[in-house]
Enzyme design. Structure first.
Site, PDB file in Angstrom:
ATOM      1  N   THR A 132      46.316 -47.967  43.114  1.00  0.00           N
ATOM      2  CA  THR A 132      44.876 -47.749  43.484  1.00  0.00           C
ATOM      3  C   THR A 132      44.490 -46.710  42.413  1.00  0.00           C
ATOM      4  O   THR A 132      44.700 -45.403  42.678  1.00  0.00           O
ATOM      5  CB  THR A 132      44.708 -47.296  44.977  1.00  0.00           C
ATOM      6  OG1 THR A 132      45.070 -48.557  45.663  1.00  0.00           O
ATOM      7  CG2 THR A 132      43.153 -47.091  45.057  1.00  0.00           C
ATOM      8  N   PRO A 133      43.876 -46.989  41.272  1.00  0.00           N
ATOM      9  CA  PRO A 133      43.779 -45.923  40.196  1.00  0.00           C
ATOM     10  C   PRO A 133      42.555 -44.922  40.286  1.00  0.00           C
ATOM     11  O   PRO A 133      41.723 -44.954  39.694  1.00  0.00           O
ATOM     12  CB  PRO A 133      43.426 -46.873  39.006  1.00  0.00           C
ATOM     13  CG  PRO A 133      42.669 -48.173  39.599  1.00  0.00           C
ATOM     14  CD  PRO A 133      43.289 -48.304  41.072  1.00  0.00           C
ATOM     15  N   CYS A 134      43.002 -43.989  41.279  1.00  0.00           N
ATOM     16  CA  CYS A 134      42.048 -43.020  41.406  1.00  0.00           C
ATOM     17  C   CYS A 134      41.743 -42.067  40.593  1.00  0.00           C
ATOM     18  O   CYS A 134      40.583 -41.536  40.267  1.00  0.00           O
ATOM     19  CB  CYS A 134      42.561 -42.129  42.758  1.00  0.00           C
ATOM     20  SG  CYS A 134      44.083 -41.436  42.738  1.00  0.00           S
ATOM     21  N   HIS A 135      42.651 -42.080  39.173  1.00  0.00           N
ATOM     22  CA  HIS A 135      42.318 -41.384  38.102  1.00  0.00           C
ATOM     23  C   HIS A 135      41.052 -41.799  37.180  1.00  0.00           C
ATOM     24  O   HIS A 135      40.497 -41.357  36.528  1.00  0.00           O
ATOM     25  CB  HIS A 135      43.584 -41.272  37.289  1.00  0.00           C
ATOM     26  CG  HIS A 135      44.006 -42.693  36.871  1.00  0.00           C
ATOM     27  ND1 HIS A 135      44.919 -43.528  37.368  1.00  0.00           N
ATOM     28  CD2 HIS A 135      43.904 -43.308  35.605  1.00  0.00           C
ATOM     29  CE1 HIS A 135      45.096 -44.730  36.776  1.00  0.00           C
ATOM     30  NE2 HIS A 135      44.470 -44.483  35.639  1.00  0.00           N
ATOM     31  N   ARG A 136      40.660 -43.044  37.656  1.00  0.00           N
ATOM     32  CA  ARG A 136      39.626 -43.691  36.954  1.00  0.00           C
ATOM     33  C   ARG A 136      38.421 -43.304  37.578  1.00  0.00           C
ATOM     34  O   ARG A 136      37.026 -43.822  37.037  1.00  0.00           O
ATOM     35  CB  ARG A 136      39.648 -45.183  37.093  1.00  0.00           C
ATOM     36  CG  ARG A 136      40.821 -45.744  36.167  1.00  0.00           C
ATOM     37  CD  ARG A 136      40.986 -47.218  36.043  1.00  0.00           C
ATOM     38  NE  ARG A 136      42.196 -47.655  35.443  1.00  0.00           N
ATOM     39  CZ  ARG A 136      42.925 -48.700  35.747  1.00  0.00           C
ATOM     40  NH1 ARG A 136      42.313 -49.464  36.722  1.00  0.00           N
ATOM     41  NH2 ARG A 136      44.035 -49.039  35.251  1.00  0.00           N
TER      42      ARG A 136
END
Length: 177
Positions: A132-136
């Site tokens: 779940t790409p929270c860095h985006r």
């Protein structure tokens, strides 16, 4: 129910873990963040025994994603959470590699336009970073925090490095339109 197990990955952003709980739930994260912000109750001591053979395909895909490759994680079930958290995490999974959305844009996308801060808290509690790409998810005026730390903490550098690898940010920290 089988006990939780975990695997350590030497990633380009530091020691990373992949954990499978006894019920099959998958969790991921950086060892450095375990004792600080993040899902309650997680620590290095609670990860369970090391299993160097755990989920080899998933571990390979995580490392490839950290190197900037577009990877599909749709086969990994989302983790438990509140209904709001789960809606945010689902929306976050829809952000394509090499692109970003602001906390406010994500809040509006799930029908809660005034909940940008709550989106930040959901990102802080994300038990599946990279999957779940929270860095985006970034701030409206810049990178924003990461791992529960503000822009000036050591962990936003991980976020920056992931975005650079994906081509969403230049090496000098300038967002690429």
């Amino acid at each position: 129910m089988p006990e939780a197990r975990h695997r350590r990955l030497e990633s380009p952003t530091g020691p990373f873990f992949v954990r499978r709980l006894g019920d099959g739930t998958i969790e991921t994260g950086w060892f450095a963040m375990l004792e600080h912000a993040g899902p309650a109750g997680r620590s290095a001591a609670t990860l369970g025994p090391i299993d160097d053979t755990l989920l080899p395909d998933l571990c390979g895909r995580i490392l490839a994603a950290m190197a900037g490759e577009p990877i599909d994680f749709s086969d990994v079930p989302p983790p438990p959470g509140t209904p709001f958290q789960r809606s945010i995490w689902r929306a976050t999974r829809g952000i394509d590699p090499g692109t970003t959305r602001t906390y406010g844009e994500l809040a509006a996308e799930v029908g809660r336009p005034a909940a940008a801060r709550a989106v930040g808290q959901a990102m802080r509690r994300n038990p599946q970073p990279i999957i779940t790409p929270c860095h985006r998810v970034v701030g409206s005026c810049g990178l924003g925090g990461f791992g529960g730390q503000g822009r000036d903490g050591p962990w936003p550098d991980i976020k920056r490095r992931l975005l650079v690898a994906e081509g969403a940010m230049s090496g000098d920290g300038i967002p690429i339109a």
